[in-house]
Write a protein that holds these residues in place. Structure first.
Motif: not given
Lengths: 857, 857
Positions: B789-796
């Motif tokens: 649900x959360x894009x990887x770059x955002x969660x990073x």
């Protein structure tokens, strides 16, 4: 320890403990004071590590295999240990904790020549790291248990404070804002930071023992708050979940019993079984196998037909729908309960800690970067798809293989049944035959059960091995993958025989004169007259009850006791007066003989499989919820007893929810809908009865239904060598016999072909599945939508806290505006009105605000 | 206003605006400077309210009906207005805002004798309240538009600062912690508090006009950031959603076109249509109606059969599955996009504002408490179930009634078709018949379309009326209920005729010799040879295209222009030189002629219904995604143009997600799976073909399929008066004719009964539905599970910010521990070691920490 508290003096102690705990006044209660201190008698022991002394091959304490891993593990171990300590156990009774070590370190490439000295060196290094973080250590190698050394750890106040602050940083940030610390003091629920008084801890354990791990309080709610206080949120959530599940089983079992009683009450009014049992309806049935079997009277199936009605009546359809909605309701209620616990335990703002990579993962990455370094320059930081492919492939292949093994074993049991039956048919005595037939069924079910129990253990090990092979990055991911695999394997293991009986047995049997055979000589199994539902019911009850009784009593109570005994005997060297010694042992020495805590997975797994039994085939066995309820009432106290007395106290862990188990529960509930739809439409006779009543019955009643389901067979159509050897067994020559199937009669143009009725019934069955599935799914969605996820009082409470915050802010604001105005009139206002205020002004504004707010402390 | 900017000079202006916007340097660009100020030339106009002057009956400005409601509404109006201003529009170009007034105030019991004076009094009261909150007002009754007065509002800097602080309080609390304000300055993304420079606002509008509301940039991504800056998050999210939907339609329409081309390419290899078209297969078909119809040749159905293949081939099954997964994928991608926007727009911590009760609700509660007060003492605070029951009942009844109306109208159209056809059959000329038949089909579809368009408007009004009747507590609940009802009604309206054609038409038609009749003389409709899929396809394309073209072009462009014209003409009194006057008008005066913003509901609704067309019946119309794509490319720019030039600028509103629309989308996607399953198995000939090929075909090919689907009829079995009047029309006497159905032949023992093949095909059809539905649902769940649900770059990014926070904390901690140690050594340590530290110590510790942290500012 709680086990040492006699019951006589316990009652008084419990009362005083209650006073202490509930009133939270620092009373001096000498009775509860059993502190353990360092040699100086000042510093309390918070944590104990063990290691083997001068005894080679002690695998348990070989902590790390490489230098690199050691550092990593120390950091993790410390962080975790101190975290939980910081919250729960300052000055508490130091029960023997399971040492923190990387799981499955045995799978790492460990040097076989690592000798004692090397181990001692590594141990010292480890202890050095612990000291570096501020912990205080005291070694105790001179214990009364030979071969075991203890390291006692004391966490000083400042360390605890630092860690508490650290947790606070991660936790309460949702409800608090920067310029607002003074308010946060009021609003921030202090409960989670209350550092326990040392006296209360013993009391807590005693209280748990009296009020929780005790069969005599089975009718009471569990003291979940206390459980959480002593064992941490993760275990607290498990027991809360188990409690809610058990509670929800009460209405389900009530309705189940009513449905069963309805079946009992209406068994005499059931026209089909009346028709079968009526002596006038002397229907001659065809032989059930070629050559050795003979004709038989339908009325001999009277008993089975009557028994079938108990589980195969219109009420079962209602009950399946009810149970599907019950499952949806249970999910919703759990969400609410979880939300409430989250609020009460102040976890609303808590987010899962960033998981550190597992030591095994880092080791693999290191290995990879070492091998790559020679070729390319840039550093390898993670495993990519290519690295993982072999492990993934192994996983898939092994999972399929294991499921194949399950299928093979189920097939083996089927063969056992078929062959025994074939042998029985050969025997001449009909009474023996009937008796032994029941024996075969029962023994087959028991064999199934035993196989399930054995494979359950095997599959647990296989799943762990496969997960280790996968090298998941974090502990959380490791746990989730392990659980998922274990669940899949155990699920197939438990339900394959049942699914066979429900959907495959008696489907491909051929017809008299051309029965289907496996291995040329064994006929495919048929169900008794009245449908397979009866047999499904027997299989279900044996598996469910057997699994519960054996796994609970034998495995959960027996095995830990046995292991404790073995560990005890092992350390006993020579003839020593054990009892005398036992008394002199320190608490942590005595606890050394307890089983270490192995995680909640087995407990959850057992319950989820039981949830499967309760929901998946409930259409065929309405008493399942009752059995589950009875089991769980015992299970709660049994687990409680185990946690309080049989296991070393686990390191408390925080958790906001039950994690992947919730998803698995949802999955089971979803599968349950479709399986129940199929059980009702294909396993039970519900649809054929309906179709007869509304499409074929001349008078709209069920009269003639039995006749309608039986096809005709002309005995002269038996092929050479297939006719019965004893054609006159019934005493008269038979020309036309009957068999249960929808096939064309001998006089049709296409004799023994599948008839139109078959297709009509099949179509109705399938239509029923579609309607049932979609209606139940829709109703579940409606239940989901009707019940709000957050209980009203909790959301009101949160709302109130918010309003309080805003009101306070508004009050503070009144004053601030004036100060602001006077301060910014020189700079800010000019900028504002000229419409040219830029970021530097903003920054100025900000710092003004902050100065103001800091002044207000 | 943007419309005033000529294109020649615009290009240069856009470039300079870009520089300003993107570089954010306070350049002095005289070109963009069109400020509007109070009389003093200092204070900018931020917001404009209008009211009628000396002109009775101006419903729009009658703000409140009772004193109690006024106060409430003022508070709300102010809070909202200032909020959005504080963020977006300081010093901006003051376009004409829609005045805040309680919706549907017309439904309140309003005194008919409320005269001008009373209104003026209330207005003054309202203005007084505004002034009390710190806003500055200037009246302007002496405008160039007669009968309209303007109140210009200026929000001073301090008010904006206070409101900005207030928002900050609610918003960023997730990422910031109390003792940590200094860090929060770095981490708290300042973007949402950047107060816009006045110059940039005009530029923004101009930029939007050039780069967004412009057909020539249709291939570009929308400048969502700018849209959000000018219109607020709610409208920004709508356009982001519309953009993603359009983008996702590209692969869908690509695959759809390929599927359609596959149909075109294989039409000549299709054995069933070849068999129908082959002149040698001179199958004589039975009359399609009693008496007036005659026998006909199957080969005349050649054209329809070939056309049917375009939409009824194996690729359609694949396409349905593809589109179901596409829908799941779209949902997942939207979740990710929304998450990303939330992060970029700094909404992650934003929670929906506590909704105040609506004025109408409070009025009802007041009414109730007044009537209750005489009986009991305690105050009534809310409406209970009993109070709402009548409204709920009305709602249910009215909803059912409206759905009934839809059904009735659809039935009416069916009757029109049936009766015209019956009349046609009477006519003697066969060529006219064929031509007119097509005309009937098309006119019926157009009538359907027109009815849908009209009812759409009616249902919108009915849904609003019903929701007003319900008196929902909050604005949010009002909107949700309204949307839900509108959606249900419009959904039924749009899809009932289509569902009729797909699943009911041609199902209950009887057989030659005993056709089913409605109203005694009209035969039930049958589908042309080749299944109803063809007709479904025609109906779908007409409805979809027609709806899009008419609703978009006529309603969305035409009506606002018309309304603007009417308002303009109305205010034009006498022969005045309009153009001259126009130029002299202030911006807010000119904007008075624009349409007020009526919410996003119609925009979303239109798109959701389109989404329904794209997913629900995609099995029958693979070109639907393409049409939707073409429409949406225009729609985006059309909506953009409308927002920029045709509507008064809406008050910016915050939103984290698209709210109830997401749930509706999910619902549509779920329903789509089951509907497509039914379309494939029941509407198309896919299953009969399969069944023939694998169960009945002698050589496993499709040869003989047509013959297999046709039953036999012996013409001598026509009842008296039902035989055709023209038995020799084909030139030869007919004994046996054929008709499309699975029925027993005349020579069977049960002639004309439904045959075994019918039930077999039905069973397979139903089995296909079960398999299709469950497989697609499973695959959708897998898609759901695979795409995080959360894009990887955002969660990073979030993870990095967290680490930054923790690192900073750790550094601060180093120093703090030492200070702590020295401070607490006297008090804390004693308490700690004696194990008797209580809450007061904790409080001491705390205050110590705080003192420390405040010092570090």
């Amino acid at each position: 320890m709680a086990t040492n508290v006699g019951h006589g003096e316990g009652d008084l102690a419990v009362q005083s403990c209650k006073d202490q705990l509930y009133a939270l006044t620092p009373e001096e209660n000498i009775h509860c004071q059993h502190g353990l201190y360092f040699q100086d008698g000042q510093r309390r022991v918070d944590y104990v590590l063990t290691y083997p002394v001068k005894k080679p091959g002690g695998g348990r304490s070989s902590r790390q295999s490489t230098h690199l891993l050691t550092e990593n593990a120390v950091a993790r171990s410390l962080r975790r240990g101190v975290h939980s300590r910081g919250i729960h156990s300052r000055g508490e009774h130091p029960r023997h904790h399971q040492a923190q070590r990387p799981k499955d370190s045995s799978s790492l490439p460990s040097s076989p020549v690592a000798d004692e000295d090397h181990k001692a060196f590594r141990r010292e290094e480890f202890e050095g790291k612990l000291r570096d973080t501020g912990l205080e250590l005291e070694k105790d190698e001179d214990t009364k248990i030979p071969g075991v050394g203890f390291v006692k750890i004391h966490a000083p106040w400042t360390i605890l404070c630092r860690e508490a602050e650290f947790m606070k940083l991660k936790m309460p940030t949702k409800r608090v804002r920067p310029t607002f610390s003074s308010l946060s003091l009021y609003l921030y629920k202090i409960s989670s930071l209350v550092i326990m008084q040392p006296d209360t801890v013993d009391c807590l354990l005693q209280l748990l023992y009296e009020e929780w791990a005790n069969y005599s309080v089975f009718y009471k709610y569990q003291p979940i708050g206390l459980v959480r206080k002593y064992f941490g949120e993760k275990i607290g959530l498990y027991f809360a979940w188990l409690g809610l599940y058990t509670q929800m089983l009460i209405p389900a079992s009530l309705v189940g019993v009513i449905v069963f009683l309805y079946g009992c009450a209406t068994v005499d009014d059931n026209i089909p079984s009346m028709e079968i049992c009526h002596p006038r309806n002397n229907i001659t049935m065809c032989p059930l196998c070629d050559r050795v079997c003979s004709y038989w009277k339908l009325s001999t199936a009277c008993g089975t037909a009557r028994a079938s009605h108990l589980f195969d009546n219109p009420a079962t359809v209602f009950f399946s729908i009810f149970m599907a909605l019950w499952a949806a309701m249970f999910m919703e209620h759990w969400k609410r309960r979880q939300m409430r616990l989250n609020y009460e335990w102040d976890l609303t703002g808590f987010e899962d800690e960033e998981d550190h990579p597992r030591a095994e993962y880092e080791f693999r990455v290191m290995q990879k970067s070492l091998s790559k370094d020679q070729k390319s320059q840039h550093k390898v930081e993670k495993l990519n798809y290519q690295d993982r492919l072999p492990a993934y492939m192994t996983n898939i292949v092994m999972m399929l293989l294991m499921i194949g093994v399950t299928f093979a074993i189920v097939f083996g049991v089927i063969l056992y049944r078929i062959s025994t039956k074939a042998a029985l048919h050969m025997s001449s005595n009909p009474t023996t035959r009937n008796h032994v037939q029941l024996t075969v069924k029962t023994t087959a079910a028991i064999i199934n059960l035993v196989v399930i129990l054995i494979l359950d253990e095997v599959y647990g090990a296989v799943a762990r091995w496969l997960t280790v092979l996968e090298v998941p990055k974090t502990d959380k991911s490791f746990e989730e993958r392990l659980i998922f695999k274990t669940f899949i394997l155990k699920f197939f293991n438990a339900f394959t025989p049942i699914i066979y009986i429900a959907f495959f047995r008696g489907r491909l049997v051929g017809r008299p004169g051309s029965y289907l055979y496996v291995f040329e000589s064994y006929r495919m199994e048929e169900c008794a007259h009245g449908g397979c539902l009866m047999e499904l019911c027997i299989q279900l009850s044996i598996t469910m009850l057997g699994k519960q009784l054996i796994q609970n009593n034998l495995f959960e109570i027996g095995i830990p006791k046995l292991k404790k005994l073995i560990r005890y005997i092992r350390s006993k060297q020579g003839a020593f007066q054990e009892e005398e010694r036992q008394k002199k042992l320190q608490r942590y020495e005595a606890d050394h003989f307890l089983e270490p805590f192995a995680g909640l997975t087995p407990e959850y797994m057992e319950m989820i499989i039981q949830f499967g039994f309760v929901t998946l085939f409930v259409a065929s066995f309405p008493l399942a919820p009752l059995f589950a309820l009875l089991n769980n009432i015992i299970e709660i106290r049994l687990d409680a007893k185990k946690f309080v007395t049989e296991l070393r106290r686990p390191v408390a862990a925080r958790a906001k929810d039950i994690g992947i188990w919730y998803n698995i529960l949802r999955g089971v509930a979803k599968v349950a809908v479709i399986i129940n739809a199929f059980v009702i439409s294909f396993t039970s006779d519900f649809i054929p009865r309906m179709v007869y009543q509304y499409m074929y019955s001349p008078d709209g009643s069920m009269h003639g239904f039995v006749n309608h389901t039986l096809s005709y067979f002309n005995v002269s159509h038996f092929q050479e060598g297939k006719e019965t050897m004893d054609p006159l067994q019934l005493g008269y020559p038979v020309e036309i016999c009957r068999y249960k199937d929808y096939r064309e009669p001998p006089w049709s143009t296409t004799p023994y072909e599948i008839s139109k009725e078959f297709w009509a019934v099949l179509a109705v069955r399938l239509a029923f599945v579609i309607v049932f599935q979609n209606v139940v799914m829709l109703m579940s969605d409606v239940v989901d939508w009707l019940i709000p996820d957050i209980p009203k009082d909790i959301s009101l409470q949160i709302h109130k806290e918010k309003i309080l915050l805003v009101d306070l802010f508004m009050k503070e604001e009144q004053g601030k505006v004036h100060i602001l105005e006077s301060r910014t009139s020189a700079v800010g206002k000019e900028n504002c009105s000229s419409g040219n205020n830029n970021n530097s002004t903003m920054a100025h504004q900000r710092s003004g605000l902050h100065t103001n707010s800091t002044n207000s402390f």
